[in-house]
Design a protein around this motif. Structure first.
Motif, PDB file in Angstrom:
ATOM      1  N   THR A  22       0.810  -1.218   0.000  1.00  0.00           N
ATOM      2  CA  THR A  22       0.000   0.000   0.000  1.00  0.00           C
ATOM      3  C   THR A  22       0.842   1.267   0.000  1.00  0.00           C
ATOM      4  O   THR A  22       0.366   2.312  -0.404  1.00  0.00           O
ATOM      5  N   LYS A  23       2.082   1.170   0.457  1.00  0.00           N
ATOM      6  CA  LYS A  23       2.949   2.348   0.503  1.00  0.00           C
ATOM      7  C   LYS A  23       4.281   1.993  -0.142  1.00  0.00           C
ATOM      8  O   LYS A  23       5.175   1.476   0.502  1.00  0.00           O
ATOM      9  N   GLU A  27       1.628  -2.038  -6.189  1.00  0.00           N
ATOM     10  CA  GLU A  27       0.365  -1.650  -5.557  1.00  0.00           C
ATOM     11  C   GLU A  27      -0.817  -2.200  -6.348  1.00  0.00           C
ATOM     12  O   GLU A  27      -1.958  -2.025  -5.960  1.00  0.00           O
TER      13      GLU A  27
END
Length: 85
Positions: free
Chosen positions: A23-24, A31
């Motif tokens: 997610t990061k 992603e």
């Protein structure tokens, strides 16, 4: 890529793959989920630089074949609001 699929089956196969979606990250492709058309199925692949998940969605009508990476979180949100059928 143009496909027709069962919404519930697609979500059922996508949810376990969400565990490996980063997610990061500065790498946009991890992603996402790689969607590849097969003869009568889809192959979903996710990867977070340490582990990966590959699953298959069966009974898909492939009208035009192809490959595509789409943000996995956004794809799941789109699928949930799609009408059934």
């Amino acid at each position: 890529m143009i496909i027709k699929f069962n919404k519930e089956k697609f979500i059922e196969k996508l949810l376990p793959s969400m565990a490996t979606v980063s997610t990061k990250s500065t790498i946009v492709s991890i992603e996402g989920v790689l969607i590849e058309t097969m003869e009568d199925s889809l192959r979903l692949t996710t990867y977070d630089m340490l582990k990966g998940v590959r699953s298959y969605v069966e009974d898909v009508e492939v009208i035009e074949s192809g490959k595509y990476i789409i943000n996995a979180t956004r794809l799941l949100q789109i699928l949930k609001v799609m009408p059934d059928g």
